[in-house]
Scaffold this active site. Sequence first.
Site, PDB file in Angstrom:
ATOM      1  N   TYR A 249      32.261  12.794   5.324  1.00  0.00           N
ATOM      2  CA  TYR A 249      32.725  11.450   5.692  1.00  0.00           C
ATOM      3  C   TYR A 249      31.652  10.428   5.295  1.00  0.00           C
ATOM      4  CZ  TYR A 249      33.515   7.364   8.643  1.00  0.00           C
ATOM      5  OH  TYR A 249      33.672   6.081   9.087  1.00  0.00           O
TER       6      TYR A 249
HETATM    7  O1  UGB Z   1      29.504   5.071  13.553  1.00  0.00           O
HETATM    8  C1  UGB Z   1      30.235   5.570  12.730  1.00  0.00           C
HETATM    9  O2  UGB Z   1      30.234   5.252  11.584  1.00  0.00           O
HETATM   10  C2  UGB Z   1      31.151   6.685  13.138  1.00  0.00           C
HETATM   11  O3  UGB Z   1      31.398   6.528  14.556  1.00  0.00           O
HETATM   12  C3  UGB Z   1      32.191   7.545  15.108  1.00  0.00           C
HETATM   13  O4  UGB Z   1      31.536   8.791  14.959  1.00  0.00           O
HETATM   14  P1  UGB Z   1      30.663   9.362  16.154  1.00  0.00           P
HETATM   15  O5  UGB Z   1      29.547   8.468  16.460  1.00  0.00           O
HETATM   16  O6  UGB Z   1      30.360  10.783  15.821  1.00  0.00           O
HETATM   17  O7  UGB Z   1      31.702   9.223  17.376  1.00  0.00           O
HETATM   18  P2  UGB Z   1      32.374  10.323  18.299  1.00  0.00           P
HETATM   19  O8  UGB Z   1      33.039  11.347  17.513  1.00  0.00           O
HETATM   20  O9  UGB Z   1      33.165   9.577  19.289  1.00  0.00           O
HETATM   21  O10 UGB Z   1      31.116  10.984  19.029  1.00  0.00           O
HETATM   22  C4  UGB Z   1      30.303  10.212  19.884  1.00  0.00           C
HETATM   23  C5  UGB Z   1      29.194  11.063  20.409  1.00  0.00           C
HETATM   24  O11 UGB Z   1      29.716  12.099  21.238  1.00  0.00           O
HETATM   25  C6  UGB Z   1      29.189  13.347  20.832  1.00  0.00           C
HETATM   26  N1  UGB Z   1      30.237  14.358  21.066  1.00  0.00           N
HETATM   27  C7  UGB Z   1      31.366  14.362  20.342  1.00  0.00           C
HETATM   28  C8  UGB Z   1      32.350  15.267  20.584  1.00  0.00           C
HETATM   29  C9  UGB Z   1      32.172  16.222  21.606  1.00  0.00           C
HETATM   30  O12 UGB Z   1      33.024  17.080  21.883  1.00  0.00           O
HETATM   31  N2  UGB Z   1      31.030  16.183  22.328  1.00  0.00           N
HETATM   32  C10 UGB Z   1      30.038  15.277  22.106  1.00  0.00           C
HETATM   33  O13 UGB Z   1      29.011  15.287  22.784  1.00  0.00           O
HETATM   34  C11 UGB Z   1      28.842  13.167  19.360  1.00  0.00           C
HETATM   35  O14 UGB Z   1      27.821  14.057  18.988  1.00  0.00           O
HETATM   36  C12 UGB Z   1      28.386  11.737  19.348  1.00  0.00           C
HETATM   37  O15 UGB Z   1      27.041  11.674  19.684  1.00  0.00           O
HETATM   38  C13 UGB Z   1      33.537   7.566  14.411  1.00  0.00           C
HETATM   39  O16 UGB Z   1      34.327   8.645  14.919  1.00  0.00           O
HETATM   40  C14 UGB Z   1      33.403   7.725  12.915  1.00  0.00           C
HETATM   41  O17 UGB Z   1      34.687   7.605  12.336  1.00  0.00           O
HETATM   42  C15 UGB Z   1      32.444   6.703  12.353  1.00  0.00           C
HETATM   43  O18 UGB Z   1      33.068   5.467  12.319  1.00  0.00           O
END
Ligand code: UGB
Length: 437
Positions: A249
Amino acid sequence: MSKQMSHLDNIPSTPGKFKMDKSPYIHNRLRWHSSLAKLTFWSFMFLGLILIFFFRSPSSNPLPQDPSRRSLRTYNWGGPAWEKRVRSSARIRSRNGISVLVTGAAGFVGTHVSAALKRRGDGVLGLDNFNDYYDPSLKRARQALLERSGVFIVEGDINDSALLRKLFEVVAFTHVMHLAAQAGVRYAMENPGSYVHSNIAGFVNLLEVCKSANPQPAIVWASSSSVYGLNTKVPFSERDRTDQPASLYAATKKAGEEIAHTYNHIYGLSLTGLRFFTVYGPWGRPDMAYFFFTRDILKGKSISIFEAANHGTVARDFTYIDDIVKGCLAALDTAEKSTGSGGKKKGPAQLRVFNLGNTSPVPVSDLVSILERLLKVNAKRNIMKLPRNGDVQFTHANISLAQRELGYKPSTDLQTGLKKFVRWYLSYYSGGKKAAG
Ligand SMILES: O=C(O)[C@H]1O[C@H](OP(=O)(O)OP(=O)(O)OC[C@H]2O[C@@H](n3ccc(=O)[nH]c3=O)[C@H](O)[C@@H]2O)[C@H](O)[C@@H](O)[C@H]1O
């Protein structure tokens, strides 16, 4: 051939029953005929089963599961009534207003940006392929919301050049807000093709049409905080390295930034990339952690909370949707005109990249505590090692450039933003609607 046949035929089917016939040739021929009949019978049976399975299988539905196939769906567009709706939606209704094509308008950020533009009198036309990466009924509900405020969303894919060209024929858009994308960091391992299809091929297709449009629009588009990848220097500044993406991504968003450079350089397109930092809020995306944590906490299901090596904290610079919308509108308002015409560059054009974050990272475990308080339910926490599927340990935006150039000043902390999200969530999913997924 016959030698080989008799050899196969002479192998007993049951041990101990082997007996040499006086006339092996006749006997073998009879057995060969009966085997052939059996083989034909079972082949027909097998073929029949395959046909039954094929026609009953969900994959023969008009909406297959693979998003890259989904987008090959044909959409209905065109005709005088359709053109009238397009024109009316894109009509500017305020002095100094702009007319904006918003791609991904039925998405989370797309819906909020479209509504905000329409509120201030800009012309807005949406475009969305309504794919089922997450619950399409949520996208339809957002569409209905926009419809009520006079925004029409054209159903179609950014890979459809004929459709895009038609839209520019009908409306001389001054701006494009390009938010259509395959989002999600972890899903990239499941369906890599959908990222290439939307974030690379789709983006190039859109730029191709924009470069040939006359006048060329200015383009603001969604990049991502994920481009910082394994960068450890905090807070992340636009000058920091972005050549170590941790997910496909992120790699496709980084590719988008390079593609933007090329189209700016060759064709004089005005391009602004916005690196969004984990955007959350009402009407959000069900694939994001804050959203499905809320759903699972309410259902009494356990949630997985990631932690880094040696119990290291995993944190995100969670950014509230209203702050992001202000950043998007400011980027549109400060975008200079593209300089090319008829596919030819006439002079240098604006090329920008901005971080849009909250500049205040919060550990994921604190996010869960806030949700517990708001929902008045204790979460069943399952602490897990951060999986190696694209997640990075933390994000933290330096927003001084956006502050200076866009007047961007986020004002919603996570507690306040989540309160608004939870209020929306409870009202949206009450009254018979079920939580997505
Ligand atoms: O800034 C971005 O550019 C991206 O932001 C977002 O990605 P992320 O920051 O990864 O958000 P998100 O999945 O909500 O996980 C949030 C936190 O929860 C943790 N996480 C996640 C899943 C889980 O089961 N457990 C957990 O601890 C995980 O490790 C993380 O620390 C958008 O989805 C992406 O499309 C893109 O726009």
